[in-house]
Design an enzyme around this catalytic site. Structure first.
Site, mmCIF file in Angstrom:
data_model
loop_
_atom_site.group_PDB
_atom_site.id
_atom_site.type_symbol
_atom_site.label_atom_id
_atom_site.label_comp_id
_atom_site.label_asym_id
_atom_site.label_seq_id
_atom_site.Cartn_x
_atom_site.Cartn_y
_atom_site.Cartn_z
ATOM 1 N N ARG A 48 0.683 -1.300 0.041
ATOM 2 C CA ARG A 48 0.049 -0.037 -0.089
ATOM 3 C C ARG A 48 1.085 1.300 -0.066
ATOM 4 N NH1 ARG A 48 -2.183 2.858 3.886
ATOM 5 N NH2 ARG A 48 -1.717 1.246 5.545
ATOM 6 N N TYR A 102 -13.480 13.321 -20.306
ATOM 7 C CA TYR A 102 -14.048 11.986 -19.825
ATOM 8 C C TYR A 102 -14.972 11.982 -18.939
ATOM 9 C CZ TYR A 102 -13.926 7.336 -17.779
ATOM 10 O OH TYR A 102 -14.347 5.995 -17.199
ATOM 11 N N ASP A 174 -4.806 14.844 -18.547
ATOM 12 C CA ASP A 174 -5.003 13.159 -18.896
ATOM 13 C C ASP A 174 -4.514 13.034 -20.191
ATOM 14 O OD1 ASP A 174 -6.070 10.943 -19.649
ATOM 15 O OD2 ASP A 174 -7.970 11.253 -18.407
ATOM 16 N N LYS A 199 -5.002 1.609 -20.841
ATOM 17 C CA LYS A 199 -5.222 1.755 -22.276
ATOM 18 C C LYS A 199 -3.952 1.363 -22.874
ATOM 19 C CE LYS A 199 -9.598 3.271 -21.257
ATOM 20 N NZ LYS A 199 -9.552 3.455 -19.680
#
Length: 385
Positions: A48, A102, A174, A199
């Site tokens: 983590r 988006y 982005d 992606k």
């Protein structure tokens, strides 16, 4: 060889490898431990905390590709976006966001920011004058996405970066649709670069991940929140992502080539009313895209004329897959109103220019003639009688 002089495919292949010092294997070993020693060691590792061997190595690859000092890998693109935004925005702060975003990002802002007391303004257009007009006394961040999802609009990165620096604001982008193969925002003045690594980084439609690249200072600031929110990525997926990124340069350039040819083909097709692709000379942002992108990407959108049924078009495809995500080696299509922008209201979609009949097309690496043949047979069957 100096690392900063390495070529794209060399960085994709070799930077960020975990060396197999025991057996001298050609690929990175994978460390699946969720528990590490804490005594007599230089660094206390915990998944983590984003510092397992595989996590740290992959971050070096992302940073090298984006020409930044450091990077972080997250469990999803939205984890990367939300953590980055909330790390720099607090109650009473204000953010300027471009109006073409988006759907998941826009939904995050519209549904969550009011709860945190974070103020926001969406620009009226992508013109730099609208960004300037939206800045307020309490503005802390400017957030852009270029090319945008799903209409492939292009924002002037240099102008946004210059404006932000003048007002001492943090800039975030982005960069998912472009990927670092086609666009390097850090070299154009942007502070923080965000990806849905699902992606083009993953590229095979089998990985869910996010990435953030920035200066060491900004990454450390994001990490302080990230370790509390827990959006880290499992080491097996980290290993798969590092493997996949080795071919990213080759994959993306092949998709660039296919997409440009297909965009030109569809623009002349009698059944198509509009094609959105920044590599087309008819695109309103063509010259801008050419000035800040090394390639135009594998993403486009197009609209069929009214006499064609979009749903029937999807159902008639044999090679191209109607599928939810994008950027895999296989060609896919989707309806933004049913998927990526389904969380927005019809009014919000209309404001962005997203028509119900819009088709988003993620171009793969198949032979161009086979993609065209499938498009044509599906379009023919989709014509209303």
């Amino acid at each position: 060889m100096k690392k900063k002089n390495l070529g794209l495919n060399t960085v994709c292949t070799h930077t960020g490898e975990v060396k197999d010092t025991q057996f001298k294997g050609a690929v990175s070993p994978i460390y699946l431990s969720s528990s590490y020693a804490f005594e007599d060691i230089d660094e206390k590792r915990y998944p983590r905390y984003f510092n397992t061997p595989n996590q740290q190595a992959l971050c070096k690859k992302v940073a090298a590709l984006e020409h930044t000092e450091d990077a972080l890998i997250f469990g999803s693109g939205m984890a990367a976006i939300s953590t980055s935004l909330l790390a720099f925005l607090h109650k009473g702060d204000h953010i300027v966001l471009q109006n073409a975003l988006y759907g998941g990002t826009m939904n995050l802002v519209l549904e969550e920011f009011d709860k945190y007391g974070i103020e926001y303004t969406f620009t009226e257009s992508l013109d730099i004058k609208d960004f300037k007009k939206a800045i307020q006394k309490n503005t802390k961040v400017i957030y852009i996405e270029t090319p945008s999802n799903p209409l492939l609009k292009v924002t002037d990165i240099r102008k946004v970066a210059k404006l932000a620096k003048k007002h001492k604001l943090i800039t975030m982008i982005d960069n998912t649709f472009a990927s670092p193969v086609n666009q390097l925002p850090a070299t154009l003045g942007i502070d923080i670069i965000i990806h849905s690594a699902t992606k083009y980084f993953g590229g095979h439609s089998d990985i869910l991940a996010g990435a953030v690249a920035a200066s060491a200072e900004h990454i450390n600031h994001i990490f302080q929140l990230a370790k509390n929110l827990g959006g880290s990525l499992s080491d097996f997926t980290v290993w798969m992502l590092e493997r996949s990124m080795k071919t990213m340069g080759i994959r993306v350039k092949a998709q660039n080539k296919n997409a440009l040819k297909l965009a030109n083909y569809l623009e002349k097709h009698e059944a198509v009313s509009k094609v959105y692709y920044p590599g087309l000379k008819s695109h309103e942002d063509y010259e801008l895209a050419k000035s800040q992108m090394a390639g135009f990407g594998g993403m486009m959108s197009f609209e069929l004329k009214d006499e064609y049924n979009v749903s029937k078009f999807f159902k008639s495809l044999k090679l191209i897959k109607p599928s939810m995500s994008l950027a895999g080696v296989e060609s896919t299509v989707l309806s933004p109103t049913q998927t990526s922008h389904a969380l927005l209201t019809p009014e919000e979609r209309k404001k962005q220019g997203i028509a119900d009949g819009l088709i988003r097309f993620s171009v793969g690496i198949e032979d161009k003639k086979d993609i065209i043949a499938d498009l044509n047979q599906a379009i023919k069957k989709a014509k209303k009688k």
